[in-house]
Design an enzyme around this catalytic site. Structure first.
Site, mmCIF file in Angstrom:
data_model
loop_
_atom_site.group_PDB
_atom_site.id
_atom_site.type_symbol
_atom_site.label_atom_id
_atom_site.label_comp_id
_atom_site.label_asym_id
_atom_site.label_seq_id
_atom_site.Cartn_x
_atom_site.Cartn_y
_atom_site.Cartn_z
ATOM 1 N N ARG A 1 -4.926 77.561 -78.843
ATOM 2 C CA ARG A 1 -6.308 77.668 -79.329
ATOM 3 C C ARG A 1 -6.385 78.931 -80.170
ATOM 4 O O ARG A 1 -6.140 80.031 -79.667
ATOM 5 C CB ARG A 1 -7.304 77.740 -78.167
ATOM 6 C CG ARG A 1 -8.776 77.913 -78.624
ATOM 7 C CD ARG A 1 -9.667 78.077 -77.417
ATOM 8 N NE ARG A 1 -11.047 78.369 -77.778
ATOM 9 C CZ ARG A 1 -12.012 77.452 -77.912
ATOM 10 N NH1 ARG A 1 -11.724 76.179 -77.714
ATOM 11 N NH2 ARG A 1 -13.239 77.805 -78.214
ATOM 12 N N HIS B 1 -10.674 70.132 -83.890
ATOM 13 C CA HIS B 1 -10.924 70.301 -82.451
ATOM 14 C C HIS B 1 -10.802 68.929 -81.774
ATOM 15 O O HIS B 1 -11.782 68.387 -81.260
ATOM 16 C CB HIS B 1 -12.322 70.889 -82.254
ATOM 17 C CG HIS B 1 -12.570 71.450 -80.888
ATOM 18 N ND1 HIS B 1 -11.594 71.561 -79.918
ATOM 19 C CD2 HIS B 1 -13.712 71.948 -80.323
ATOM 20 C CE1 HIS B 1 -12.110 72.089 -78.831
ATOM 21 N NE2 HIS B 1 -13.393 72.332 -79.044
ATOM 22 N N GLN C 1 -12.043 67.917 -78.059
ATOM 23 C CA GLN C 1 -13.489 67.763 -77.895
ATOM 24 C C GLN C 1 -13.927 66.343 -78.217
ATOM 25 O O GLN C 1 -14.826 65.798 -77.566
ATOM 26 C CB GLN C 1 -14.223 68.755 -78.790
ATOM 27 C CG GLN C 1 -15.740 68.650 -78.726
ATOM 28 C CD GLN C 1 -16.302 69.018 -77.376
ATOM 29 O OE1 GLN C 1 -15.987 70.088 -76.844
ATOM 30 N NE2 GLN C 1 -17.158 68.171 -76.805
ATOM 31 N N ASP D 1 -23.672 71.625 -83.671
ATOM 32 C CA ASP D 1 -22.741 72.692 -83.300
ATOM 33 C C ASP D 1 -23.347 74.004 -83.786
ATOM 34 O O ASP D 1 -24.308 74.003 -84.570
ATOM 35 C CB ASP D 1 -21.380 72.434 -83.968
ATOM 36 C CG ASP D 1 -20.281 73.369 -83.486
ATOM 37 O OD1 ASP D 1 -20.487 74.070 -82.478
ATOM 38 O OD2 ASP D 1 -19.207 73.398 -84.122
ATOM 39 N N CYS E 1 -21.032 70.535 -78.430
ATOM 40 C CA CYS E 1 -19.734 70.911 -77.854
ATOM 41 C C CYS E 1 -19.812 72.195 -77.033
ATOM 42 O O CYS E 1 -18.898 72.476 -76.252
ATOM 43 C CB CYS E 1 -18.674 71.035 -78.947
ATOM 44 S SG CYS E 1 -19.143 72.100 -80.326
ATOM 45 N N ARG F 1 -14.486 67.445 -70.891
ATOM 46 C CA ARG F 1 -13.367 68.136 -71.526
ATOM 47 C C ARG F 1 -12.182 68.178 -70.572
ATOM 48 O O ARG F 1 -11.026 67.974 -70.982
ATOM 49 C CB ARG F 1 -13.763 69.577 -71.903
ATOM 50 C CG ARG F 1 -14.713 69.723 -73.064
ATOM 51 C CD ARG F 1 -14.139 69.267 -74.390
ATOM 52 N NE ARG F 1 -12.864 69.907 -74.728
ATOM 53 C CZ ARG F 1 -12.698 71.173 -75.088
ATOM 54 N NH1 ARG F 1 -13.744 71.987 -75.174
ATOM 55 N NH2 ARG F 1 -11.494 71.648 -75.372
#
Length: 316
Positions: A110, A137, A140, A232, A273, A301
């Protein structure tokens, strides 16, 4: 070779690399693992496996999901932060990848540059999983798909609106994953923040093959008929200097009670998210309201990340 067998040993860098059938398999596997965990049943598919967790960016959901998912399946997760290894500083990413690949059975990354996770995957010799980069991502999206399926019993044919910065990693990843799965995707954003044209063309191809669609628009009226509205943060990590500019551009696209009502559907769900900046991209009332499923997404997740590790590395 079946879908299950075809996933063994694979890296998970973007959903470009996965077919609709493989994505559906991962979502279904996550649902199965989630149901077992709710009954107190965990597994041993990662027994004897050591997993490196490389983090350039801080995380709540991603770190917790990889850690708990790995432990649930009998593996050992090892957190490697910026100060713990010499990735890209005193040692090249390729050299770090070859060292870690000889010591660990799988690697999560990450961080910032997408090229870093691609290089890790190229040289490690073990599965590498993208926990987030500036461009994509993908884990997600699996959580989002599982959440949609839990709420509607399907994903194909649903109308999904993403409101906000149409060029960030979430918009990019939603475009790839949702068009592959036959959804009616709308990117609602000011024109200066529309996604890259080459990615739009690529995803239009996925939509054509799946029976889905992709619309890029700046008119709030596009939310009519939406089954889900997603947003987001307006400034991703590393973009804090653009906050004033983004607030000015994106304030008209805040997900608020008026936008939710404009879908014309009482059953429309709100997705994010996380983490969220309450009062900016979404109001407190929507985030905490009855239509919000953001904490289901957060939990999912873990189940979907567990499914990725189990499918690509585990004995299941």
């Amino acid at each position: 070779m079946g879908v299950k067998e075809g996933l063994k040993g694979r890296s998970f860098i973007t959903l470009r690399d996965y077919t609709a059938e493989e994505i559906a398999y991962l979502v279904d596997l996550a649902a199965e693992l989630k149901a077992k965990k709710k009954k107190g049943i965990t597994g041993s598919s990662l027994a004897g496996k050591n997993i490196a967790l490389i983090f350039e960016k801080p995380s709540t959901r991603t770190r917790s999901s990889f850690t708990v998912g790995c432990l649930d399946e009998g593996g050992h997760p090892e957190y490697l932060g910026c100060g713990d290894i010499q990735l890209g500083h005193k040692e090249t990413v390729a050299d770090t990848a070859r060292v870690l690949g000889r010591m660990f059975d799988g690697i999560e990354f990450r961080g910032f540059s997408h090229a870093t996770v691609e290089t890790l995957a190229e040289y490690a010799g073990v599965p590498v999983w993208n926990g987030l980069t500036d461009d994509f991502h993908p884990t997600q999206i699996l959580a989002d798909l599982l959440t949609l399926k839990e709420n509607f019993g399907r994903v194909g044919g649903l109308k999904f609106v993403y409101a906000g910065d149409g060029r960030n990693n979430m918009a990019n990843s939603l475009m790839i994953g949702l068009t592959k799965m036959g959804m009616e995707l709308v990117i609602l954003a000011p024109k200066v923040l529309w996604p890259r044209e080459e990615l739009v063309r690529e995803c239009e191809g996925y939509a054509s093959a799946s029976g889905g669609s992709l619309t890029i628009c700046e008119d709030i009226a596009c939310v009519k008929g939406a089954d889900a509205i997603y947003t987001d943060v307006w400034c991703s990590m590393g973009e804090e200097d653009k906050a004033a500019e983004r607030i000015a551009l994106l304030s008209p696209y805040q997900v608020n009670e008026s936008m939710m009502a404009s879908t014309g559907k009482a059953e429309t769900i709100f997705m994010h998210c996380l983490p969220a900046v309450r009062g900016k991209e979404v109001t407190e009332g929507v985030l905490e309201g009855r239509q919000s499923v953001v904490f289901d997404e957060a939990e999912n997740r873990m189940h979907t990340i567990k499914a990725v590790m189990v499918a690509t590395l585990g004995n299941y």
